[in-house]
Write a protein that holds these residues in place. Structure first.
Motif, mmCIF file in Angstrom:
data_model
loop_
_atom_site.group_PDB
_atom_site.id
_atom_site.type_symbol
_atom_site.label_atom_id
_atom_site.label_comp_id
_atom_site.label_asym_id
_atom_site.label_seq_id
_atom_site.Cartn_x
_atom_site.Cartn_y
_atom_site.Cartn_z
ATOM 1 N N ASP A 343 0.829 -1.207 0.000
ATOM 2 C CA ASP A 343 0.000 0.000 0.000
ATOM 3 C C ASP A 343 0.866 1.262 0.000
ATOM 4 O OD1 ASP A 343 -2.280 -1.544 0.049
ATOM 5 O OD2 ASP A 343 -2.602 -1.350 2.202
ATOM 6 N N GLU A 344 2.003 1.212 0.708
ATOM 7 C CA GLU A 344 2.921 2.353 0.713
ATOM 8 C C GLU A 344 3.523 2.565 -0.672
ATOM 9 O OE1 GLU A 344 5.601 2.890 4.317
ATOM 10 O OE2 GLU A 344 5.141 0.740 4.437
ATOM 11 N N VAL A 345 3.970 1.484 -1.278
ATOM 12 C CA VAL A 345 4.580 1.591 -2.606
ATOM 13 C C VAL A 345 3.558 2.140 -3.600
ATOM 14 C CG1 VAL A 345 5.787 0.366 -4.447
ATOM 15 C CG2 VAL A 345 6.108 -0.329 -2.049
ATOM 16 N N ALA A 346 2.329 1.670 -3.503
ATOM 17 C CA ALA A 346 1.277 2.161 -4.394
ATOM 18 C C ALA A 346 1.070 3.660 -4.212
ATOM 19 C CB ALA A 346 -0.018 1.402 -4.132
ATOM 20 N N ALA A 347 1.070 4.117 -2.973
ATOM 21 C CA ALA A 347 0.910 5.547 -2.717
ATOM 22 C C ALA A 347 2.073 6.335 -3.321
ATOM 23 C CB ALA A 347 0.811 5.807 -1.219
ATOM 24 N N HIS A 348 3.289 5.811 -3.219
ATOM 25 C CA HIS A 348 4.450 6.482 -3.794
ATOM 26 C C HIS A 348 4.381 6.520 -5.315
ATOM 27 C CE1 HIS A 348 6.738 5.163 0.070
ATOM 28 N NE2 HIS A 348 6.128 6.310 0.250
ATOM 29 N N ALA A 349 3.641 5.575 -5.910
ATOM 30 C CA ALA A 349 3.500 5.513 -7.366
ATOM 31 C C ALA A 349 2.185 6.126 -7.845
ATOM 32 C CB ALA A 349 3.597 4.066 -7.844
#
Length: 369
Positions: A343-349
């Motif tokens: 979920d963090e990586v998705a937010a960063h992308a």
């Protein structure tokens, strides 16, 4: 080595969280899009306590049958042709019916009384405005299907269930509630209901009805905008990892990677990691994006920032904060898993976890924990 590690025990744990939240509902566990990138073969054994699985295409349904799944399979977009409808009958697949051609195939070719295809999921468009009949069409279709001997499950799909404050949620809930009451009164009291997806399971506990249809929540990702996976007691079902393949010092004022997007403000210790958008890691991430490096010498985990543009096969990370970073060659790097969470990586992308998980390539090796 690029590796995707699947944790079936995490999927079972997450399924149990759904069952705790919806104790009086049956569970149709979504395994479409290769089980959200996790692999159907790896996931099905972890879902034995589900009452059924949901798929998007007949090919997915047939794969599940070939793998030995003998419970309910729900084809959530229904048959695409009359031939597919017949194949659904042949393989005991229960279908959504959402428009007139599907209704006609079902009425022209009624399966045997004991067939699982005798159960149909009748789709009502309550406000998503993708698939489904309008109110008048649902009532007419329900009457025809019931007269032909079908068992009905009224279903719809939320447009904004992830945001509990969105006003359309209340509208869709009321429309569904009213239609289900109408069908029970005018068609059959045996008509069942299925309203809630993953977000609905979390946000609308009073409206779970007979079946819930969890998807992303099973894989450990938060389906709502106001609670994290950790707050929902979910476990990530996937760890995505690679290795450090080179180390170098980048001098102050030198740039890294395509577009020279990142410029070193000081001499910086960096590492090259064998992963990129060719494997499914997003090409564009914000400056907040990080990975976790597992130091070979002490097995400790260190967060390390992603520097510059992600390439097809490689990323560069800042390892300056890792003690004795000169010994990091071949060290394991976690792209997502426990930390960072997908979920963090998705937010960063600037996207959602669903997309990252579903677009993973076949290049990484796949293993089970």
């Amino acid at each position: 080595m690029r590796t995707i590690t699947i944790k079936p025990t995490a999927i079972t744990h997450n399924l149990n969280q759904v069952k705790k939240r919806a104790p009086h509902s049956k569970v149709l566990a979504m395994v479409k899009s290769n089980a959200y990138g996790h692999g159907v073969a790896a996931v099905l054994p972890a879902l034995t306590q589900a009452d059924g699985i949901g798929v998007a295409t007949l090919i997915e349904a047939l794969e599940a049958r070939q793998l030995g799944w003998n419970k309910t399979i729900g084809l959530v977009e229904g048959a695409f042709t009359a031939d597919e409808w017949q194949q659904a009958i042949d393989h005991e697949v229960s279908c959504v019916i959402h428009h007139v051609p599907q209704l006609e195939w079902a009425l022209d070719n009624v399966p045997p009384a004991a067939s699982a295809t005798r159960v149909v999921w009748l789709k009502y468009n309550t406000g998503m405005n993708r698939l489904g009949f309008n109110a008048e069409g649902v009532i007419a279709a329900a009457k025809h299907l019931h007269a032909a001997g079908y068992q009905l499950i009224l279903t719809t799909h939320f447009a904004n269930a992830d945001d509990i404050t969105h006003p359309l949620n209340a509208v869709q809930i009321q429309r569904f509630k009213d239609m289900l009451a109408t069908l029970k009164e005018t068609v059959s009291n045996d008509v069942k209901g299925s309203l809630c997806n993953s977000a609905g399971v979390v946000n609308f506990s009073e409206h779970h009805y007979d079946w819930v249809r969890p998807g992303i929540i099973l894989y450990g990702s938060a389906p709502v905008i106001d609670k994290s996976a950790q707050e929902l007691d979910l476990q990530p079902a996937m760890s995505f990892s690679a290795q450090i393949i080179a180390l170098q010092t980048v001098s102050a004022n030198d740039a890294i990677g395509y577009s020279s997007r990142w410029i070193a403000q000081k001499d910086t210790e960096t590492a090259l990691v064998s992963i990129g958008y060719g494997d499914g890691y997003p090409r564009v991430v914000s400056e907040d994006a990080y990975v976790s490096v597992i130091d070979n010498t002490n097995n400790r985990s260190y967060p390390c920032a992603v520097l510059g543009r992600v390439a097809m096969d490689m990323i560069v990370i800042d390892v300056s904060a890792v003690p004795d970073n000169t010994s990091l060659l071949d060290s394991k790097v976690i792209l997502w898993g426990d930390a960072p969470h997908v979920d963090e990586v998705a937010a960063h992308a600037h996207t959602i976890s669903y997309e990252l998980l579903c677009r993973l390539s076949m290049r990484p090796k796949r293993v089970q924990a």
